[in-house]
Design a protein around this motif. Structure first.
Motif, PDB file in Angstrom:
ATOM      1  N   VAL A  21       0.761  -1.245   0.122  1.00 40.43           N
ATOM      2  CA  VAL A  21      -0.189  -0.018   0.029  1.00 40.43           C
ATOM      3  C   VAL A  21       0.954   1.123  -0.178  1.00 40.43           C
ATOM      4  N   ALA A  22       1.811   1.293   0.726  1.00 40.07           N
ATOM      5  CA  ALA A  22       3.002   2.433   0.776  1.00 40.07           C
ATOM      6  C   ALA A  22       3.526   2.812  -0.564  1.00 40.07           C
ATOM      7  N   ALA A  23       3.982   1.418  -1.126  1.00 41.99           N
ATOM      8  CA  ALA A  23       4.312   1.548  -2.673  1.00 41.99           C
ATOM      9  C   ALA A  23       3.342   2.367  -3.574  1.00 41.99           C
ATOM     10  N   LEU A  25       0.855   4.305  -2.734  1.00 39.47           N
ATOM     11  CA  LEU A  25       0.740   5.828  -2.391  1.00 39.47           C
ATOM     12  C   LEU A  25       2.002   6.412  -3.003  1.00 39.47           C
ATOM     13  N   CYS A  26       3.210   5.799  -2.937  1.00 36.52           N
ATOM     14  CA  CYS A  26       4.266   6.527  -3.552  1.00 36.52           C
ATOM     15  C   CYS A  26       4.114   6.736  -5.079  1.00 36.52           C
ATOM     16  N   LEU A  27       3.261   5.670  -5.952  1.00 32.52           N
ATOM     17  CA  LEU A  27       3.023   5.900  -7.208  1.00 32.52           C
ATOM     18  C   LEU A  27       1.875   7.123  -7.356  1.00 32.52           C
ATOM     19  N   ILE A  28       1.337   7.397  -6.486  1.00 31.82           N
ATOM     20  CA  ILE A  28       0.082   8.529  -6.695  1.00 31.82           C
ATOM     21  C   ILE A  28       0.922   9.565  -6.034  1.00 31.82           C
ATOM     22  N   ALA A  29       1.907   9.639  -5.302  1.00 24.98           N
ATOM     23  CA  ALA A  29       2.660  11.085  -4.989  1.00 24.98           C
ATOM     24  C   ALA A  29       3.350  11.394  -6.253  1.00 24.98           C
ATOM     25  N   ILE A  30       3.997  10.493  -7.042  1.00 32.63           N
ATOM     26  CA  ILE A  30       4.352  10.713  -8.440  1.00 32.63           C
ATOM     27  C   ILE A  30       3.656  11.463  -9.434  1.00 32.63           C
ATOM     28  N   LEU A  31       2.338  10.836  -9.475  1.00 32.59           N
ATOM     29  CA  LEU A  31       1.366  11.474  -9.986  1.00 32.59           C
ATOM     30  C   LEU A  31       1.063  12.944  -9.877  1.00 32.59           C
ATOM     31  N   LEU A  32       0.968  13.114  -8.471  1.00 32.95           N
ATOM     32  CA  LEU A  32       0.629  14.649  -8.014  1.00 32.95           C
ATOM     33  C   LEU A  32       1.701  15.295  -8.293  1.00 32.95           C
ATOM     34  N   LEU A  33       3.062  14.818  -8.101  1.00 33.97           N
ATOM     35  CA  LEU A  33       4.158  15.760  -8.362  1.00 33.97           C
ATOM     36  C   LEU A  33       4.149  16.128  -9.701  1.00 33.97           C
ATOM     37  N   ILE A  34       3.872  15.064 -10.681  1.00 32.40           N
ATOM     38  CA  ILE A  34       3.891  15.774 -12.054  1.00 32.40           C
ATOM     39  C   ILE A  34       2.615  16.655 -12.625  1.00 32.40           C
ATOM     40  N   VAL A  35       1.633  16.364 -11.938  1.00 34.17           N
ATOM     41  CA  VAL A  35       0.601  17.390 -12.185  1.00 34.17           C
ATOM     42  C   VAL A  35       0.774  18.460 -11.612  1.00 34.17           C
ATOM     43  N   ALA A  36       1.601  18.563 -10.460  1.00 33.19           N
ATOM     44  CA  ALA A  36       1.991  20.135  -9.925  1.00 33.19           C
ATOM     45  C   ALA A  36       2.851  20.666 -10.595  1.00 33.19           C
ATOM     46  N   GLN A  37       3.824  19.952 -11.180  1.00 31.01           N
ATOM     47  CA  GLN A  37       4.718  20.585 -12.031  1.00 31.01           C
ATOM     48  C   GLN A  37       4.161  21.116 -13.479  1.00 31.01           C
ATOM     49  N   MET A  38       3.277  20.350 -13.903  1.00 28.53           N
ATOM     50  CA  MET A  38       2.482  20.801 -15.181  1.00 28.53           C
ATOM     51  C   MET A  38       1.721  22.095 -14.830  1.00 28.53           C
ATOM     52  N   VAL A  39       0.994  22.007 -13.677  1.00 23.97           N
ATOM     53  CA  VAL A  39       0.300  23.280 -13.339  1.00 23.97           C
ATOM     54  C   VAL A  39       1.160  24.381 -13.077  1.00 23.97           C
ATOM     55  N   ALA A  40       2.270  24.254 -12.492  1.00 22.69           N
ATOM     56  CA  ALA A  40       3.329  25.469 -12.303  1.00 22.69           C
ATOM     57  C   ALA A  40       3.711  26.085 -13.616  1.00 22.69           C
ATOM     58  N   ARG A  41       3.852  25.288 -14.557  1.00 18.83           N
ATOM     59  CA  ARG A  41       4.439  25.533 -15.799  1.00 18.83           C
ATOM     60  C   ARG A  41       3.129  26.232 -16.553  1.00 18.83           C
ATOM     61  N   MET A  57      10.326   9.222  -4.945  1.00 21.39           N
ATOM     62  CA  MET A  57       9.300   8.258  -4.966  1.00 21.39           C
ATOM     63  C   MET A  57       9.301   6.910  -5.739  1.00 21.39           C
ATOM     64  N   MET A  58       9.928   7.135  -6.851  1.00 17.84           N
ATOM     65  CA  MET A  58       9.841   6.056  -7.742  1.00 17.84           C
ATOM     66  C   MET A  58      10.870   4.922  -6.960  1.00 17.84           C
ATOM     67  N   ALA A  59      11.903   5.354  -6.564  1.00 11.57           N
ATOM     68  CA  ALA A  59      12.761   4.566  -5.810  1.00 11.57           C
ATOM     69  C   ALA A  59      12.116   3.894  -4.509  1.00 11.57           C
ATOM     70  N   ALA A  60      11.297   4.648  -3.631  1.00 10.29           N
ATOM     71  CA  ALA A  60      10.444   4.119  -2.790  1.00 10.29           C
ATOM     72  C   ALA A  60       9.534   3.236  -2.855  1.00 10.29           C
ATOM     73  N   ALA A  61       8.717   3.182  -4.206  1.00 11.69           N
ATOM     74  CA  ALA A  61       7.803   2.566  -4.601  1.00 11.69           C
ATOM     75  C   ALA A  61       8.565   1.275  -4.823  1.00 11.69           C
ATOM     76  N   SER A  62       9.518   1.293  -5.798  1.00  8.85           N
ATOM     77  CA  SER A  62      10.055  -0.017  -5.824  1.00  8.85           C
ATOM     78  C   SER A  62      10.428  -0.777  -4.843  1.00  8.85           C
ATOM     79  N   PHE A  63      11.225  -0.489  -3.860  1.00  2.64           N
ATOM     80  CA  PHE A  63      11.778  -0.876  -2.767  1.00  2.64           C
ATOM     81  C   PHE A  63      10.760  -1.363  -1.709  1.00  2.64           C
ATOM     82  N   LEU A  64       9.605  -0.376  -1.639  1.00  4.92           N
ATOM     83  CA  LEU A  64       8.588  -1.179  -0.894  1.00  4.92           C
ATOM     84  C   LEU A  64       7.551  -2.096  -1.490  1.00  4.92           C
TER      85      LEU A  64
END
Length: 178
Positions: A21-23, A25-41, A57-64
């Motif tokens: 589940v934590a992994a 959530l890390c994938l969801i965090a990656i999505l949110l970071l990408i969306v936030a970066q797009m909105v910022a641009r 977050m990608m490394a965390a998702a993999s290991f978790l």
């Protein structure tokens, strides 16, 4: 004794699911970071460090996800060989494989721990704009590796004492739509 075994089994099953589940959530965090970066641009601003945080977050998702994936049957195994040999040889191969895997991941976790320790001790930070203390994202590597170590040891002990591992089947049901 059986009650204690049940408590430990429940905890380990919960640990593997929680790490999965934590992994996720890390994938969801990656999505949110990408969306936030797009909105910022779009608004003409920048989000410094967003690619680095997404990488962490990608490394965390993999290991978790490793332990959860192992117990779910998503790791590559040589099932064709294991199914072609007699049960006694299969048991010995399973023990050998789980013992080697447990020793290998224990070696990794030991040195990963010291890697994180020295990053913390020398106060290493990211060279990018975010200047994140590197021991923070590196710690997830040790935690995920530690959970994988527990999962391998758990399966090794299951093979030794019960004769079979706890890895589930990852076979997709082909009867969908019939």
């Amino acid at each position: 004794m059986a009650e204690m075994h049940g408590v430990i089994r429940s905890f380990l099953d919960w640990l593997y699911k929680a790490s999965g589940v934590a992994a996720a959530l890390c994938l969801i965090a990656i999505l949110l970071l990408i969306v936030a970066q797009m909105v910022a641009r779009w608004v003409g601003d920048i989000f410094p460090g967003a690619p680095n945080y997404a990488g962490y977050m990608m490394a965390a998702a993999s290991f978790l996800a490793f332990a959860s994936a192992l117990n779910g049957g998503a790791h590559i195994r040589v099932s064709i060989l294991l199914n072609a040999v007699p049960p006694k040889i299969k048991w010995m191969l399973e023990v050998w494989c789980f013992a080697i895997a447990t020793a290998t991941i224990a070696y990794f976790v030991y040195y990963a721990y010291w890697f994180v320790y020295w990053s913390w001790k020398f106060n290493e930070v990211s060279q990018a704009q975010d200047a994140t203390a590197l021991w923070i994202p590196q710690s997830v590597m040790v935690v995920g590796g530690g959970i994988l170590l527990i999962a391998f040891a758990d399966n090794l002990l299951a093979v030794l004492f019960k004769g079979n591992h706890r890895i589930g089947s990852n076979i997709v049901d082909q009867s969908f739509g019939e």
